[in-house]
Structures are given as structure tokens and as C-alpha cells.
Design an enzyme around this catalytic site. Structure first.
Site, PDB file in Angstrom:
ATOM      1  N   ARG A  25       0.821  -1.215   0.000  1.00 38.75           N
ATOM      2  CA  ARG A  25       0.000   0.000   0.000  1.00 38.75           C
ATOM      3  C   ARG A  25       0.854   1.264   0.000  1.00 38.75           C
ATOM      4  O   ARG A  25       0.333   2.369  -0.092  1.00 38.75           O
ATOM      5  CB  ARG A  25      -0.899   0.049   1.248  1.00 38.75           C
ATOM      6  N   TYR A  80       0.726   4.301  -2.464  1.00 41.68           N
ATOM      7  CA  TYR A  80      -0.371   5.264  -2.271  1.00 41.68           C
ATOM      8  C   TYR A  80      -0.192   6.037  -0.961  1.00 41.68           C
ATOM      9  O   TYR A  80      -0.287   7.266  -0.935  1.00 41.68           O
ATOM     10  CB  TYR A  80      -1.701   4.512  -2.273  1.00 41.68           C
ATOM     11  N   SER A  88     -18.274  -1.595  -3.444  1.00 41.32           N
ATOM     12  CA  SER A  88     -18.597  -2.030  -4.814  1.00 41.32           C
ATOM     13  C   SER A  88     -18.514  -3.554  -4.922  1.00 41.32           C
ATOM     14  O   SER A  88     -19.360  -4.186  -5.559  1.00 41.32           O
ATOM     15  CB  SER A  88     -17.686  -1.333  -5.827  1.00 41.32           C
ATOM     16  N   GLN A 102     -12.304  -5.590  11.230  1.00 42.68           N
ATOM     17  CA  GLN A 102     -11.678  -4.291  10.926  1.00 42.68           C
ATOM     18  C   GLN A 102     -12.789  -3.288  10.599  1.00 42.68           C
ATOM     19  O   GLN A 102     -13.846  -3.679  10.092  1.00 42.68           O
ATOM     20  CB  GLN A 102     -10.669  -4.402   9.762  1.00 42.68           C
ATOM     21  N   ASP A 137      -3.409  -3.916   6.027  1.00 40.82           N
ATOM     22  CA  ASP A 137      -4.791  -3.438   5.957  1.00 40.82           C
ATOM     23  C   ASP A 137      -5.123  -2.788   7.313  1.00 40.82           C
ATOM     24  O   ASP A 137      -5.099  -3.459   8.339  1.00 40.82           O
ATOM     25  CB  ASP A 137      -5.690  -4.652   5.707  1.00 40.82           C
ATOM     26  N   PRO A 138      -5.393  -1.469   7.345  1.00 40.76           N
ATOM     27  CA  PRO A 138      -5.627  -0.814   8.645  1.00 40.76           C
ATOM     28  C   PRO A 138      -6.817  -1.430   9.390  1.00 40.76           C
ATOM     29  O   PRO A 138      -7.842  -1.730   8.788  1.00 40.76           O
ATOM     30  CB  PRO A 138      -5.926   0.636   8.255  1.00 40.76           C
TER      31      PRO A 138
HETATM   32  N1  UDP Z   1     -12.546  -5.776   2.090  1.00 42.67           N
HETATM   33  C1  UDP Z   1     -13.248  -6.956   2.281  1.00 42.67           C
HETATM   34  N2  UDP Z   1     -13.770  -7.564   1.196  1.00 42.67           N
HETATM   35  C2  UDP Z   1     -13.647  -7.077  -0.067  1.00 42.67           C
HETATM   36  C3  UDP Z   1     -12.942  -5.867  -0.266  1.00 42.67           C
HETATM   37  C4  UDP Z   1     -12.392  -5.243   0.860  1.00 42.67           C
HETATM   38  O1  UDP Z   1     -13.400  -7.446   3.414  1.00 42.67           O
HETATM   39  O2  UDP Z   1     -14.172  -7.700  -1.007  1.00 42.67           O
HETATM   40  C5  UDP Z   1     -12.006  -5.074   3.280  1.00 42.67           C
HETATM   41  C6  UDP Z   1     -10.550  -4.637   3.170  1.00 42.67           C
HETATM   42  O3  UDP Z   1      -9.686  -5.673   3.586  1.00 42.67           O
HETATM   43  C7  UDP Z   1     -10.524  -3.434   4.115  1.00 42.67           C
HETATM   44  C8  UDP Z   1     -11.931  -2.829   3.977  1.00 42.67           C
HETATM   45  O4  UDP Z   1     -12.741  -3.863   3.427  1.00 42.67           O
HETATM   46  O5  UDP Z   1     -10.344  -3.845   5.443  1.00 42.67           O
HETATM   47  C9  UDP Z   1     -11.990  -1.601   3.062  1.00 42.67           C
HETATM   48  O6  UDP Z   1     -11.345  -1.934   1.852  1.00 42.67           O
HETATM   49  P1  UDP Z   1     -11.279  -0.959   0.591  1.00 42.67           P
HETATM   50  O7  UDP Z   1     -10.459  -1.661  -0.425  1.00 42.67           O
HETATM   51  O8  UDP Z   1     -12.635  -0.553   0.188  1.00 42.67           O
HETATM   52  O9  UDP Z   1     -10.539   0.360   1.085  1.00 42.67           O
HETATM   53  P2  UDP Z   1      -9.339   0.685   2.097  1.00 42.67           P
HETATM   54  O10 UDP Z   1      -9.988   1.417   3.200  1.00 42.67           O
HETATM   55  O11 UDP Z   1      -8.693  -0.586   2.580  1.00 42.67           O
HETATM   56  O12 UDP Z   1      -8.407   1.518   1.297  1.00 42.67           O
END
Ligand code: UDP
Length: 308
Positions: A140, A143, A187, A207, A269-270
Site C-alpha cells: 500500500r 499510495y 462495490s 476491521q 490493511d488498517p
Molecule cells: N474488504 C473486504 N472484502 C472485499 C474488499 C475489501 O473485506 O471484497 C475489506 C478490506 O480488507 C478493508 C476494507 O474492506 O479492510 C476496506 O477496503 P477498501 O479496499 O474498500 O478500502 P481501504 O480502506 O482498505 O483503502
């Protein structure tokens, strides 16, 4: 007023352009359409106040504008794995190139920064004064570090060239025009639910994130640009929920019988993300208004329309 919007073919950019045009302003959009889509702007193509330039801001370009809205950068963790070097270049060279124009033409410059700059935050909720806890070499980091260097550049231009900057630290945002396949959680879940597939939960789903509906965010960006506030400002919704609860909410609106599929949690992943938005209220009198359930219903309607 001439507005230059970088990344205007993307999710947030296209909503911003729509609002600016409806306010009667002129808009020049620059986008390389790597992850954005020209379809998002189809409606405005023949509008007399709108111009689209297909260009990658990694290369310099000379455009005179009163206001620059610098939004260009793929923002989904899915793309962090696919285009990491491009993302670093967009954040460093792209921001540098746009700041050059801003200093040349004395444009006001709004940087779309991100909650990602906080990384695996030890501050809860995340306040603007917190410096962040970012892994400099993880998947990550293109970014997270990219947005940090972009903020750093903005402040150096402010100090050295007196560039008139605004810094929005944008938290998770959702709504119509998200790409069904960009890998973001909302999405993904809505797409999967409409296709009658199991919803993919990464990790145990405990999370948290705090999701802001696109219309609220755009309102915040517009107010911030017009304000005199030139320090970093969180823009997001502080209604925090677990990813598991988000999955259950989306299931309940589409098909409560759908299953959940648990997959490994991506590295870095935060675990908890919630903005402190006290400063936004105090400094620019902004707060989000659209409740998650309402925003999710509107987003589901959009996905049902485009997928059927
Ligand atoms: N996530 C999930 N399932 C998915 C996509 C994402 O559980 O199909 C989790 C991901 O691991 C994170 C959170 O949802 O903890 C938000 O993910 P996203 O990619 O939308 O944005 P982020 O905040 O991580 O940039």
C-alpha cells in the site's frame, strides 16, 4: 472561473465536475483514463463550458486555471498491486507538475490527500495532528507514501512560492459511479450480492471503516476550496462500522440468504479507521448528512441499473 480537475473521469472527479458545471463554472478535465472512464463524463461532452484533455499528468502540461482540483490517482488497493510505480509517479511527478502550473498562474490548488497517510494509525479517531504510522515498503505504500509526499510538496510550494493550497484528507467514500470491478469493499459487496455470489470478507471482518456518501464529500470539497483554511483537513463520515456489519447491511437490502466467504486479510490493511471531523465543522462548517443506510440504497439502485 476556470477549474482544472485532474482525475476528472474518475468516481470523485466526475461528481465534482458535474457540480461545478451545474454551478455555471468552466471546467477543464485532465485524465489518462487508466482507471477512470470517459463514460462518466459523456453527459457533458458537448457542454460549452467543458473540455476534456486525455493526458497523463506524470508528463508536464501547461494550462491556465483559477482553481486546480488535483484528484488524479488510482485509489483502490486492487490497483496498488497492479500499478504501484505509476501510482508513486502520479503522486510525486503528477503533483509536482500540477503545483508548477498553480505557482505559474497563481491558481488556488486543492490536493485530494487521503486517510491513507495515517497508515495503521495509533490515533483513534484519526485527528489531523497525528503524523501517521506507515509501512514504507508494503504494497500500500505507493499510495500511502505517495499521498504523504504529495502533501509535503504542497506545503513546500506554499512556503517557497506562496501557492494557495487546500488539503483534503479524504476518508472512504462511496456512491454511484464506483467501478463494479475496482475491488473496493462496497462495490465488491454490492456487485457480488446482485450476482448472487458469496460476499468476500477479508480477515475476520472485525476491521472497521467509516463511509462517506459521495454527495457529502463533494459538498465538503467545494466548501474547503472556497474557505481560507490551508492546513490538512479530514473529510469523511464518522459513523464507523465493522466490515462484517457492512456485509450484513448490504445482504439485508439485496438478499439476506447470501453466504459470506472469508479470505486472508491483506498485509498492512488498517484495522480501525474513523475520522475526527471536529475540525471540518469548526473551520469550514461542514459535516456529512447522508446516513449509511440511505447511501447504500442509492448505490445499490445505481449498480442494479448498470448491471441489468
Ligand atoms: N474488504 C473486504 N472484502 C472485499 C474488499 C475489501 O473485506 O471484497 C475489506 C478490506 O480488507 C478493508 C476494507 O474492506 O479492510 C476496506 O477496503 P477498501 O479496499 O474498500 O478500502 P481501504 O480502506 O482498505 O483503502
Amino acid at each position: 472561473m476556470v477549474n482544472l480537475v485532474t482525475g476528472g473521469a474518475g468516481f470523485i472527479g466526475s461528481h465534482l465536475i458535474e457540480k461545478l458545471l451545474l454551478k455555471g463554472e468552466q471546467v477543464i478535465c485532465i485524465d489518462n483514463v487508466l482507471t477512470g472512464s470517459e463514460e462518466n463524463l459523456n453527459k457533458w461532452n458537448s457542454h460549452p463550458s467543458f473540455k476534456f484533455i486525455k493526458h497523463d499528468i506524470i508528463s508536464p502540461i501547461d494550462i491556465k486555471a483559477n482553481k486546480i482540483w488535483h484528484l488524479a490517482c488510482p485509489a483502490s488497493p486492487f490497483f496498488f498491486n497492479k500499478y504501484p510505480i505509476t501510482i508513486s509517479k502520479t503522486n510525486y511527478l503528477g503533483t509536482l507538475n500540477m503545483l508548477e502550473i498553480a505557482s505559474k498562474y497563481k491558481s488556488r490548488f486543492l490536493m485530494a490527500s487521503s486517510s491513507s497517510i495515517y497508515g495503521e494509525s495509533k490515533s483513534y479517531p484519526q485527528v489531523e495532528e497525528y503524523y501517521g504510522e506507515v509501512n514504507s515498503y508494503g504494497s500500500r505504500s505507493c499510495y500511502e507514501e505517495g499521498k504523504r509526499v504529495a502533501e509535503s510538496l504542497c506545503f513546500d510550494y506554499q512556503r517557497i512560492y506562496k501557492t494557495d493550497i487546500r488539503i483534503a484528507r479524504i476518508f472512504n467514500t462511496y456512491g454511484p459511479r464506483m467501478k463494479p470491478d475496482d475491488g473496493r469493499v462496497i462495490s465488491n459487496f454490492i456487485y457480488q450480492a446482485i450476482q448472487n455470489e458469496a460476499l468476500t470478507i477479508y480477515g475476520n471482518g472485525c476491521q472497521t471503516r467509516s463511509f462517506c456518501y459521495i454527495d457529502d464529500l463533494i459538498e465538503g470539497l467545494l466548501i474547503l476550496m472556497e474557505s481560507n483554511y490551508n492546513k490538512p483537513l479530514n473529510l469523511g463520515n464518522d459513523q464507523e462500522l465493522r466490515i462484517l456489519d457492512l456485509a450484513n447491511l448490504i445482504k439485508s437490502k439485496i438478499n439476506p440468504d447470501l453466504k459470506l466467504k472469508f479470505l486472508p486479510l491483506p498485509l498492512d490493511d488498517p484495522l480501525r479507521r474513523k475520522p475526527s471531523i471536529k475540525k471540518a465543522l469548526a473551520e469550514i462548517n461542514w459535516k456529512p448528512n447522508i446516513k449509511l443506510e440511505e447511501g447504500i440504497i442509492r448505490t445499490i439502485r445505481y449498480f442494479q441499473k448498470i448491471l441489468n
